[in-house]
Write an enzyme that holds these catalytic residues in place. Structure first.
Site, PDB file in Angstrom:
ATOM      1  N   HIS A   2      40.053  32.264  37.663  1.00  0.00           N
ATOM      2  CA  HIS A   2      39.168  31.227  37.130  1.00  0.00           C
ATOM      3  C   HIS A   2      39.643  29.781  37.401  1.00  0.00           C
ATOM      4  O   HIS A   2      38.994  28.926  38.060  1.00  0.00           O
ATOM      5  CB  HIS A   2      38.762  31.092  35.707  1.00  0.00           C
ATOM      6  CG  HIS A   2      37.943  32.500  35.238  1.00  0.00           C
ATOM      7  ND1 HIS A   2      38.452  33.092  34.161  1.00  0.00           N
ATOM      8  CD2 HIS A   2      36.861  32.868  35.665  1.00  0.00           C
ATOM      9  CE1 HIS A   2      37.635  34.170  33.934  1.00  0.00           C
ATOM     10  NE2 HIS A   2      36.760  33.921  34.810  1.00  0.00           N
TER      11      HIS A   2
ATOM     12  N   LYS B 221      27.605  40.965  25.921  1.00  0.00           N
ATOM     13  CA  LYS B 221      28.796  41.740  25.067  1.00  0.00           C
ATOM     14  C   LYS B 221      29.434  40.834  24.180  1.00  0.00           C
ATOM     15  O   LYS B 221      29.569  39.900  24.405  1.00  0.00           O
ATOM     16  CB  LYS B 221      29.666  42.444  26.337  1.00  0.00           C
ATOM     17  CG  LYS B 221      29.791  43.707  26.503  1.00  0.00           C
ATOM     18  CD  LYS B 221      30.648  44.141  27.501  1.00  0.00           C
ATOM     19  CE  LYS B 221      32.292  43.892  27.200  1.00  0.00           C
ATOM     20  NZ  LYS B 221      33.042  44.076  28.122  1.00  0.00           N
TER      21      LYS B 221
ATOM     22  N   ARG C  52      34.472  37.617  44.222  1.00  0.00           N
ATOM     23  CA  ARG C  52      35.559  38.410  44.609  1.00  0.00           C
ATOM     24  C   ARG C  52      35.145  39.249  45.554  1.00  0.00           C
ATOM     25  O   ARG C  52      34.268  39.099  46.466  1.00  0.00           O
ATOM     26  CB  ARG C  52      35.831  38.987  43.202  1.00  0.00           C
ATOM     27  CG  ARG C  52      36.525  38.061  42.049  1.00  0.00           C
ATOM     28  CD  ARG C  52      36.744  38.587  40.811  1.00  0.00           C
ATOM     29  NE  ARG C  52      35.454  38.452  40.399  1.00  0.00           N
ATOM     30  CZ  ARG C  52      35.208  38.705  39.111  1.00  0.00           C
ATOM     31  NH1 ARG C  52      36.469  39.055  38.138  1.00  0.00           N
ATOM     32  NH2 ARG C  52      34.226  38.892  38.496  1.00  0.00           N
TER      33      ARG C  52
ATOM     34  N   SER D  96      38.687  39.275  33.652  1.00  0.00           N
ATOM     35  CA  SER D  96      39.032  39.091  32.258  1.00  0.00           C
ATOM     36  C   SER D  96      39.264  40.436  31.764  1.00  0.00           C
ATOM     37  O   SER D  96      40.178  40.487  30.696  1.00  0.00           O
ATOM     38  CB  SER D  96      37.992  38.409  31.276  1.00  0.00           C
ATOM     39  OG  SER D  96      38.048  36.797  31.989  1.00  0.00           O
TER      40      SER D  96
HETATM   41  P1  ADP Z   1      34.847  37.754  34.535  1.00  0.00           P
HETATM   42  O1  ADP Z   1      33.956  38.408  35.453  1.00  0.00           O
HETATM   43  O2  ADP Z   1      36.098  37.825  34.738  1.00  0.00           O
HETATM   44  O3  ADP Z   1      34.287  38.233  33.141  1.00  0.00           O
HETATM   45  P2  ADP Z   1      33.259  35.296  34.024  1.00  0.00           P
HETATM   46  O4  ADP Z   1      31.866  35.818  33.634  1.00  0.00           O
HETATM   47  O5  ADP Z   1      33.987  34.444  33.030  1.00  0.00           O
HETATM   48  O6  ADP Z   1      34.542  36.451  34.297  1.00  0.00           O
HETATM   49  O7  ADP Z   1      33.127  34.605  35.279  1.00  0.00           O
HETATM   50  C1  ADP Z   1      32.969  33.100  35.689  1.00  0.00           C
HETATM   51  C2  ADP Z   1      32.954  32.849  37.007  1.00  0.00           C
HETATM   52  O8  ADP Z   1      34.209  32.936  37.584  1.00  0.00           O
HETATM   53  C3  ADP Z   1      32.012  33.983  38.111  1.00  0.00           C
HETATM   54  O9  ADP Z   1      31.630  33.194  39.018  1.00  0.00           O
HETATM   55  C4  ADP Z   1      33.341  34.950  38.419  1.00  0.00           C
HETATM   56  O10 ADP Z   1      32.770  35.295  39.640  1.00  0.00           O
HETATM   57  C5  ADP Z   1      34.235  33.819  38.719  1.00  0.00           C
HETATM   58  N1  ADP Z   1      35.423  34.610  38.522  1.00  0.00           N
HETATM   59  C6  ADP Z   1      36.155  35.450  37.764  1.00  0.00           C
HETATM   60  N2  ADP Z   1      37.153  36.064  37.909  1.00  0.00           N
HETATM   61  C7  ADP Z   1      37.436  35.498  39.291  1.00  0.00           C
HETATM   62  C8  ADP Z   1      38.557  35.632  40.416  1.00  0.00           C
HETATM   63  N3  ADP Z   1      39.660  36.563  39.981  1.00  0.00           N
HETATM   64  N4  ADP Z   1      38.588  35.027  41.402  1.00  0.00           N
HETATM   65  C9  ADP Z   1      37.736  34.034  41.691  1.00  0.00           C
HETATM   66  N5  ADP Z   1      36.387  33.885  40.740  1.00  0.00           N
HETATM   67  C10 ADP Z   1      36.313  34.584  39.679  1.00  0.00           C
END
Ligand code: ADP
Length: 168
Positions: A18, A42, A91, A129
């Protein structure tokens, strides 16, 4: 010209993946609003205040970033804040279909709103996460996955959730 964008997510907790996306966006646009989802489908492991606090610690050194809690429709919130695009990280292939669907839905709800995808750094391509939570709850080292400044706090909170079951 208004160059405000929004990076939405649950950030439960924020990972290095992130942080990489948000910092890259902050170099490309005038202002980045990091919008932390209050109501998730969730139940989150961290409260909204904790998730915001971790982001503030991890990104405190960048001054064109604002971190806020957010609920409701992203398309409406973007309009309200005058943001012209949503920035998301992409990703492995598994993200693609869902993100494409979200981007088209947001565009339908707010035709002014575009979605910009930044490709994940290759070292964070498989980082999520939920993976961090799983590793920490089993006592593993999460220092490769979360910013160093919040590493101890995140680990302390997660490892207490470890179940004390043993194999017979
Ligand atoms: P997660 O999928 O880890 O629960 P979030 O819902 O908080 O994450 O994701 C927020 C944004 O961050 C989304 O656009 C997701 O694609 C991006 N994101 C999450 N993890 C990564 C990563 N390792 N590399 C690049 N982008 C990421």
């Amino acid at each position: 010209m208004n160059n405000t964008v929004i990076c939405p997510g649950s950030f439960d907790p924020v990972t290095l993946g992130h942080v990489d996306i948000i910092k890259r966006a902050s170099k490309m646009f005038d202002k980045v609003i990091v919008a932390v989802l209050v109501n998730m489908s969730k139940t989150p492991s961290f409260t909204i205040d904790e998730r915001i606090e971790f982001l503030k610690i991890a990104l405190g050194d960048v001054d064109n970033i604002e971190i806020v809690g957010f609920s409701g429709l992203l398309a409406d919130y973007a309009k309200e804040r005058g943001a012209k695009a949503v920035v998301k990280g992409l990703r492995a292939m598994s993200d693609f279909e869902y993100e494409f669907q979200m981007a088209l839905t947001n565009k339908k709800l707010n035709p002014e709103l575009d979605t910009v995808f930044l490709t994940s750094d290759s070292q964070y391509m498989y980082l999520s996460s939920s993976m961090v939570k799983q590793v920490a709850s089993l006592g593993g080292d999460i220092s490769f996955f979360v910013p160093e400044s919040i590493h101890a706090k995140v680990y302390e909170r997660l490892k207490t959730g470890t179940r004390k079951e043993t194999l017979k």
